[in-house]
Design an enzyme around this catalytic site. Sequence first.
Site, mmCIF file in Angstrom:
data_model
loop_
_atom_site.group_PDB
_atom_site.id
_atom_site.type_symbol
_atom_site.label_atom_id
_atom_site.label_comp_id
_atom_site.label_asym_id
_atom_site.label_seq_id
_atom_site.Cartn_x
_atom_site.Cartn_y
_atom_site.Cartn_z
ATOM 1 C CG ASP A 15 -4.507 37.998 28.847
ATOM 2 O OD1 ASP A 15 -5.659 38.070 29.336
ATOM 3 O OD2 ASP A 15 -4.287 37.914 27.623
ATOM 4 C CB ALA A 44 -8.930 44.655 25.216
ATOM 5 C CG ASN A 45 -6.583 40.248 23.145
ATOM 6 O OD1 ASN A 45 -5.966 41.046 23.841
ATOM 7 N ND2 ASN A 45 -6.701 38.974 23.458
ATOM 8 C CG ASN A 184 -12.519 27.448 18.391
ATOM 9 O OD1 ASN A 184 -13.590 26.921 18.700
ATOM 10 N ND2 ASN A 184 -11.699 27.969 19.283
ATOM 11 N N GLY A 229 -7.012 26.300 12.888
ATOM 12 C CA GLY A 229 -5.615 26.309 13.337
ATOM 13 C C GLY A 229 -4.674 26.013 12.187
ATOM 14 C CG ASP A 253 1.361 32.894 23.903
ATOM 15 O OD1 ASP A 253 0.279 32.275 23.813
ATOM 16 O OD2 ASP A 253 1.596 33.720 24.798
ATOM 17 C CB THR A 255 -2.488 33.908 24.200
ATOM 18 O OG1 THR A 255 -2.031 32.771 24.922
ATOM 19 C CG2 THR A 255 -3.564 34.633 25.005
ATOM 20 C CG ASP A 259 -9.014 37.412 20.655
ATOM 21 O OD1 ASP A 259 -10.047 36.728 20.528
ATOM 22 O OD2 ASP A 259 -8.302 37.376 21.679
#
Length: 308
Positions: A15, A44-45, A184, A229, A253, A255, A259
């Site tokens: 990232d 991976a997250n 989402n 959210g 953040d 990001t 995940d």
Amino acid sequence: MYDYDLLVVGSANADLVIGVERRPGAGETVLGSDLAVHPGGKGANQAVAAARLGARTALLARVGDDAHGRLLLDSQRAAGVDTAGVLVGGAPTGVALITVDPSGDNSIVVSPGANGRLTPADVRAAASLLHASRVVSAQLEIPLETVVEVVRGLAPDSRFVLNPSPPRPLPPEVLAACDPLIVNEHEAKVLLGEDGVEDGVEGSVSDAPEDWARLLLAKGPRSVVVTLGAEGALVASAQGVTRLPAVKVTAVDTTGAGDAFTAALAWRLGAGSSLAEAAAYASRVGAAAVTGQGAQDSFPTAAEVEAL
Ligand code: RIB
């Protein structure tokens, strides 16, 4: 009976993150912060998030034979993820170009690189990993035919969880395996396509997440989770639709928060929690994940979730 609580089949990206006052429009240039490079990628997250919570976790992915690939492998191993299924080579490691604004919202462009070379044959070669895993989770930053092969290779009583991100139409075979399909708002609308159009009114998609969940459920998944959210989430199955409140935190953040949510949900489902219980726990994990910068660096331990 199973060696792994969770096997994640999915992407691994470096990232490349820049903080901006506001994200640029078409044709516009804006100045941002210094560049930060973090381990990321939806697969991976998820693996790091689950392992940090205490799940016995493995990752099936592909990275390049390069510095980004080594960054990602180091991050997985530091979190305790079994990386025997991570293949190396074939293309450069995937890269995500990410801008984050002061509200914590992000925009992401992904160059799949090696993720696009994770093939159905790679999945077949990892059959023993699939059969050793209580829950298997996937996303769509790898080829769709690879996800189809995952569904075909599942152990008879294992559970499949899919976050279709970035979204695209899914074959019935994949939809039918999802338990749950986790979306989402944006993903829900893309998957619903014309089925989300209200009463045949052109261009009018219902604003009610309960409607999206019911319509998605009608497409074949055994259960559906819609993340909203700051508005929380809702879970839907043959037993009905339940809305869950959000956990209030100040976002730094966002990001990777989705995940972390998916990984926590998948792990708790495998441990025997109901869908609503697992989603409530996952909401707390997702909330904790937005309070720090980057994706994997911000994922909480089980003790940190309890303290939230
Ligand atoms: O979901 C967040 C992730 O999306 C980032 O880590 C980035 O790599 C993209 O895959």
